[in-house]
Scaffold this active site. Structure first.
Site, PDB file in Angstrom:
ATOM      1  N   CYS A 110     -24.537 -10.834  22.957  1.00  0.00           N
ATOM      2  CA  CYS A 110     -24.835 -10.550  21.754  1.00  0.00           C
ATOM      3  C   CYS A 110     -26.084 -10.405  21.551  1.00  0.00           C
ATOM      4  O   CYS A 110     -26.942  -9.438  22.119  1.00  0.00           O
ATOM      5  CB  CYS A 110     -24.079 -11.650  20.749  1.00  0.00           C
ATOM      6  SG  CYS A 110     -24.079 -11.276  19.071  1.00  0.00           S
ATOM      7  N   HIS A 111     -26.941 -11.150  20.556  1.00  0.00           N
ATOM      8  CA  HIS A 111     -27.998 -11.338  20.415  1.00  0.00           C
ATOM      9  C   HIS A 111     -29.122 -11.965  21.607  1.00  0.00           C
ATOM     10  O   HIS A 111     -30.406 -12.079  21.426  1.00  0.00           O
ATOM     11  CB  HIS A 111     -28.655 -11.999  19.135  1.00  0.00           C
ATOM     12  CG  HIS A 111     -28.063 -10.751  17.788  1.00  0.00           C
ATOM     13  ND1 HIS A 111     -27.118 -10.931  17.225  1.00  0.00           N
ATOM     14  CD2 HIS A 111     -29.083 -10.126  16.894  1.00  0.00           C
ATOM     15  CE1 HIS A 111     -26.727  -9.928  16.481  1.00  0.00           C
ATOM     16  NE2 HIS A 111     -27.975  -9.534  16.195  1.00  0.00           N
TER      17      HIS A 111
END
Length: 184
Positions: A110-111
């Site tokens: 993800c991030h």
């Protein structure tokens, strides 16, 4: 194969995406790895279920008391605030850079790749992430694709919690089959 002799650091701070830490942690431990949650502070870190507060997770090691050469592999969960904080901390960025420079396995979801961008270690790497990081990764020289899991040599990346089964399988297979450089 078993990961009995593999030591994995999960680097996270408050407001990490809960599933992206807990599910890989469980899968790695079930595979036999020794896994330590490393954070800028001791005690517990606050997890998130998307935008809502989730469970807290016990920190095994404070970043200030931890050397990256003690570990064979690194896992970076996402959540927006977690990597956004880590990328502003020189010690956290250096921790990530050590694994990349040493060619040790890195799993990122993800991030989580924001910290890798800050460490300047994504150039020419095939990666995926949460879609909003596409431009950041491309600007840092990565080759971004929209797939549930991407394996590029020692790097495994995924987009979101829904991708965790594929991520866990690919990261564990990388640790099982690759010549992992053992920690000192």
């Amino acid at each position: 194969m078993s990961l009995d002799s593999i030591k994995v650091a999960i680097l996270a701070s408050d407001r990490f995406e809960l599933a992206e830490l807990e599910q890989p942690l469980k899968a790695l431990r079930q595979a036999g790895a020794t896994v330590s949650v490393v954070s800028p502070h001791g005690g517990e870190i606050q997890g998130m279920n998307h935008h809502d507060l989730g469970n807290k997770v016990k920190v095994d090691r404070a970043l200030s008391d931890t050397r990256p050469d003690e570990f064979d592999a690194l896992m970076l969960p996402g959540g927006v605030a977690n990597p956004d904080e880590l990328r502003t901390m020189p010690r956290a960025v250096a921790f990530v850079k050590h694994f990349a420079d040493a060619g040790k396995p890195i799993g990122v979801i993800c991030h989580g790749s924001w910290t890798m961008v800050e460490a300047d270690v994504v150039k020419d790497r095939h990666m995926t992430s949460w879609p909003s990081l596409k431009t950041d990764l491309l600007n840092a020289g990565a080759r971004w694709v929209d797939q549930e899991v991407v394996v590029d040599q020692n790097l495994v990346s995924s987009r979101k919690p829904d991708d965790l089964p594929a991520f866990n399988k690919a990261f564990i297979e990388l640790l099982e089959h690759r010549g992992v450089r053992k920690a000192a």
